[in-house]
Design a protein around this motif. Sequence first.
Motif, short mmCIF file in Angstrom:
data_model
loop_
_atom_site.label_atom_id
_atom_site.label_comp_id
_atom_site.label_asym_id
_atom_site.label_seq_id
_atom_site.Cartn_x
_atom_site.Cartn_y
_atom_site.Cartn_z
N TYR A 166 -8.87 1.21 -4.90
CA TYR A 166 -8.69 -0.24 -5.83
C TYR A 166 -9.54 -0.82 -7.08
N HIS A 185 -4.57 -6.16 -7.35
CA HIS A 185 -3.41 -5.30 -6.79
C HIS A 185 -3.13 -6.41 -6.23
N LEU A 224 -4.54 -6.57 -2.05
CA LEU A 224 -6.15 -7.45 -2.55
C LEU A 224 -5.75 -8.82 -2.45
N LYS A 250 0.95 -0.96 0.28
CA LYS A 250 0.12 0.22 0.25
C LYS A 250 0.97 1.31 0.18
N VAL A 252 0.55 -5.16 -10.20
CA VAL A 252 -1.02 -5.44 -10.30
C VAL A 252 -0.64 -6.22 -11.19
#
Length: 204
Positions: A129, A135, A138, A24, A82
Amino acid sequence: MIAQKAETLLAYEELLYVIAEFFKPPIYKFYKELDYEGIERLLKSIGYDEQVTWPKPSSYEDLQYMYMRCFVGPDHLTSPPVESLYKRWTTDSTAQVSFASEAGYLYGDSALHMEHLYEVNGLEIPAFYSRIPDHLTLLLEFAAYLIELDQYSALKNFIHEHLDWLPALRTQLAAIKDSHFYVCIINILIDVLTLLENEVEGRE
Protein backbone atom coordinates in the motif's frame (compact mmCIF):
# COMPACT_ATOMS: atom_id res chain seq x y z
CA MET A 1 -23.65 -0.93 31.56
CA ILE A 2 -20.00 0.13 31.23
CA ALA A 3 -18.98 -3.46 30.51
CA GLN A 4 -21.73 -3.75 27.89
CA LYS A 5 -20.54 -0.58 26.16
CA ALA A 6 -16.97 -1.88 26.24
CA GLU A 7 -18.11 -5.11 24.60
CA THR A 8 -19.95 -3.13 21.94
CA LEU A 9 -16.85 -1.11 21.10
CA LEU A 10 -14.81 -4.30 20.90
CA ALA A 11 -17.39 -5.61 18.43
CA TYR A 12 -16.98 -2.48 16.30
CA GLU A 13 -13.22 -2.89 16.39
CA GLU A 14 -13.46 -6.51 15.27
CA LEU A 15 -16.01 -5.66 12.57
CA LEU A 16 -13.79 -2.99 11.07
CA TYR A 17 -10.85 -5.38 10.92
CA VAL A 18 -13.03 -8.07 9.35
CA ILE A 19 -14.53 -5.73 6.74
CA ALA A 20 -11.05 -4.41 5.91
CA GLU A 21 -10.10 -7.93 4.82
CA PHE A 22 -12.75 -7.93 2.09
CA PHE A 23 -10.92 -5.20 0.20
CA LYS A 24 -7.57 -6.95 0.06
CA PRO A 25 -6.76 -9.09 -2.98
CA PRO A 26 -8.53 -12.33 -2.01
CA ILE A 27 -6.51 -15.34 -0.97
CA TYR A 28 -7.84 -18.86 -0.61
CA LYS A 29 -7.47 -18.90 3.19
CA PHE A 30 -9.72 -15.83 3.47
CA TYR A 31 -12.36 -17.44 1.27
CA LYS A 32 -12.35 -20.73 3.20
CA GLU A 33 -12.55 -18.99 6.58
CA LEU A 34 -15.30 -16.50 5.71
CA ASP A 35 -17.74 -16.72 8.59
CA TYR A 36 -20.94 -15.00 7.50
CA GLU A 37 -22.81 -16.10 10.62
CA GLY A 38 -20.04 -14.72 12.79
CA ILE A 39 -20.24 -11.37 11.01
CA GLU A 40 -23.99 -11.35 11.50
CA ARG A 41 -23.53 -11.99 15.23
CA LEU A 42 -21.15 -9.04 15.45
CA LEU A 43 -23.62 -6.87 13.55
CA LYS A 44 -26.43 -7.88 15.89
CA SER A 45 -24.27 -7.07 18.91
CA ILE A 46 -23.91 -3.43 17.78
CA GLY A 47 -27.64 -3.03 17.13
CA TYR A 48 -27.61 -3.59 13.37
CA ASP A 49 -31.20 -4.60 12.66
CA GLU A 50 -31.12 -5.10 8.89
CA GLN A 51 -31.51 -8.60 7.50
CA VAL A 52 -28.39 -9.37 5.47
CA THR A 53 -28.86 -11.35 2.27
CA TRP A 54 -25.35 -12.30 1.24
CA PRO A 55 -24.73 -12.62 -2.51
CA LYS A 56 -22.05 -15.16 -1.66
CA PRO A 57 -19.39 -16.08 -4.20
CA SER A 58 -19.89 -19.66 -5.28
CA SER A 59 -16.19 -20.49 -5.21
CA TYR A 60 -12.77 -19.00 -4.58
CA GLU A 61 -12.45 -18.41 -8.31
CA ASP A 62 -15.77 -16.59 -8.28
CA LEU A 63 -14.54 -14.30 -5.49
CA GLN A 64 -11.35 -13.60 -7.45
CA TYR A 65 -13.41 -12.81 -10.53
CA MET A 66 -15.67 -10.40 -8.64
CA TYR A 67 -12.68 -8.66 -7.06
CA MET A 68 -11.04 -8.23 -10.47
CA ARG A 69 -14.27 -6.98 -12.02
CA CYS A 70 -14.80 -4.40 -9.30
CA PHE A 71 -11.34 -3.18 -8.42
CA VAL A 72 -8.68 -4.17 -10.94
CA GLY A 73 -9.84 -4.34 -14.55
CA PRO A 74 -7.96 -3.59 -16.71
CA ASP A 75 -10.27 -4.03 -19.70
CA HIS A 76 -13.43 -2.61 -18.13
CA LEU A 77 -14.71 0.05 -15.73
CA THR A 78 -13.49 -0.47 -12.16
CA SER A 79 -13.82 1.33 -8.83
CA PRO A 80 -10.62 0.87 -6.82
CA PRO A 81 -11.31 1.44 -3.09
CA VAL A 82 -8.79 4.27 -2.74
CA GLU A 83 -9.92 7.56 -1.20
CA SER A 84 -7.90 9.94 -3.41
CA LEU A 85 -9.75 8.75 -6.51
CA TYR A 86 -13.08 10.04 -5.20
CA LYS A 87 -12.00 13.47 -3.97
CA ARG A 88 -10.41 16.63 -5.27
CA TRP A 89 -6.74 15.76 -5.66
CA THR A 90 -5.55 18.68 -3.54
CA THR A 91 -6.92 21.79 -1.88
CA ASP A 92 -3.51 23.48 -2.20
CA SER A 93 -4.14 26.54 -4.34
CA THR A 94 -0.44 26.74 -5.20
CA ALA A 95 -0.27 23.25 -6.72
CA GLN A 96 1.27 23.45 -10.19
CA VAL A 97 -0.56 20.55 -11.82
CA SER A 98 -3.49 20.82 -14.23
CA PHE A 99 -5.61 18.24 -12.37
CA ALA A 100 -5.17 19.76 -8.89
CA SER A 101 -8.89 20.47 -8.45
CA GLU A 102 -10.09 17.25 -10.10
CA ALA A 103 -10.92 13.82 -8.73
CA GLY A 104 -9.80 10.51 -10.18
CA TYR A 105 -6.08 10.67 -9.38
CA LEU A 106 -4.02 8.70 -6.89
CA TYR A 107 -1.84 10.01 -4.08
CA GLY A 108 -3.76 13.18 -3.31
CA ASP A 109 -4.18 15.08 -0.05
CA SER A 110 -5.88 12.16 1.68
CA ALA A 111 -2.96 9.85 0.92
CA LEU A 112 -0.47 12.36 2.31
CA HIS A 113 -2.57 12.76 5.45
CA MET A 114 -2.71 9.00 5.96
CA GLU A 115 1.07 8.82 5.68
CA HIS A 116 1.26 11.51 8.34
CA LEU A 117 -1.17 9.69 10.64
CA TYR A 118 0.77 6.47 10.32
CA GLU A 119 4.05 8.23 11.01
CA VAL A 120 2.93 10.13 14.12
CA ASN A 121 1.39 6.96 15.54
CA GLY A 122 4.55 4.94 14.95
CA LEU A 123 2.84 2.67 12.43
CA GLU A 124 4.28 1.30 9.20
CA ILE A 125 2.42 1.26 5.93
CA PRO A 126 2.69 -2.21 4.34
CA ALA A 127 4.75 -2.24 1.15
CA PHE A 128 1.74 -3.27 -0.95
CA TYR A 129 0.00 0.00 0.00
CA SER A 130 3.02 2.30 -0.18
CA ARG A 131 1.61 4.24 -3.13
CA ILE A 132 -1.99 3.98 -1.99
CA PRO A 133 -1.86 4.70 1.78
CA ASP A 134 -5.49 5.84 1.64
CA HIS A 135 -6.73 2.42 0.51
CA LEU A 136 -9.96 1.43 2.24
CA THR A 137 -8.30 -1.51 3.98
CA LEU A 138 -5.83 0.79 5.73
CA LEU A 139 -8.51 3.34 6.55
CA LEU A 140 -10.65 0.74 8.31
CA GLU A 141 -7.69 -0.75 10.15
CA PHE A 142 -6.71 2.71 11.34
CA ALA A 143 -10.26 3.41 12.53
CA ALA A 144 -10.16 0.14 14.49
CA TYR A 145 -6.80 1.19 15.91
CA LEU A 146 -8.36 4.43 17.20
CA ILE A 147 -11.07 2.42 18.95
CA GLU A 148 -8.37 0.30 20.55
CA LEU A 149 -6.73 3.50 21.86
CA ASP A 150 -10.07 4.93 23.08
CA GLN A 151 -9.44 7.95 20.84
CA TYR A 152 -13.11 8.66 20.19
CA SER A 153 -12.84 12.32 19.22
CA ALA A 154 -10.09 11.47 16.75
CA LEU A 155 -12.21 8.57 15.50
CA LYS A 156 -15.20 10.80 14.77
CA ASN A 157 -12.98 13.25 12.90
CA PHE A 158 -11.35 10.41 11.00
CA ILE A 159 -14.69 9.01 9.87
CA HIS A 160 -15.81 12.43 8.66
CA GLU A 161 -12.53 13.22 6.93
CA HIS A 162 -11.52 9.87 5.46
CA LEU A 163 -14.62 7.69 5.11
CA ASP A 164 -17.11 10.20 3.70
CA TRP A 165 -16.51 9.02 0.11
CA LEU A 166 -18.04 5.56 0.53
CA PRO A 167 -21.40 6.52 -1.03
CA ALA A 168 -19.51 7.57 -4.17
CA LEU A 169 -17.69 4.23 -4.19
CA ARG A 170 -21.01 2.43 -3.80
CA THR A 171 -22.53 4.34 -6.73
CA GLN A 172 -19.62 3.48 -9.00
CA LEU A 173 -19.59 -0.15 -7.90
CA ALA A 174 -23.31 -0.49 -8.59
CA ALA A 175 -22.65 0.33 -12.25
CA ILE A 176 -20.21 -2.58 -12.61
CA LYS A 177 -21.31 -6.03 -13.67
CA ASP A 178 -21.19 -8.70 -10.94
CA SER A 179 -20.55 -6.18 -8.16
CA HIS A 180 -23.43 -7.25 -5.88
CA PHE A 181 -21.18 -8.88 -3.29
CA TYR A 182 -19.03 -5.79 -2.78
CA VAL A 183 -22.00 -3.42 -2.93
CA CYS A 184 -23.49 -5.47 -0.09
CA ILE A 185 -20.27 -5.10 1.94
CA ILE A 186 -20.17 -1.33 1.32
CA ASN A 187 -23.82 -0.98 2.36
CA ILE A 188 -23.09 -2.78 5.61
CA LEU A 189 -19.96 -0.70 6.19
CA ILE A 190 -21.78 2.62 5.71
CA ASP A 191 -24.44 1.55 8.21
CA VAL A 192 -21.83 0.31 10.69
CA LEU A 193 -19.97 3.63 10.55
CA THR A 194 -23.20 5.54 11.17
CA LEU A 195 -23.92 3.38 14.22
CA LEU A 196 -20.32 3.78 15.38
CA GLU A 197 -20.55 7.57 15.21
CA ASN A 198 -23.67 7.43 17.36
CA GLU A 199 -21.97 5.05 19.80
CA VAL A 200 -18.99 7.34 20.41
CA GLU A 201 -21.04 10.54 20.53
CA GLY A 202 -20.06 12.43 23.66
CA ARG A 203 -17.04 10.25 24.39
CA GLU A 204 -13.62 11.85 24.57
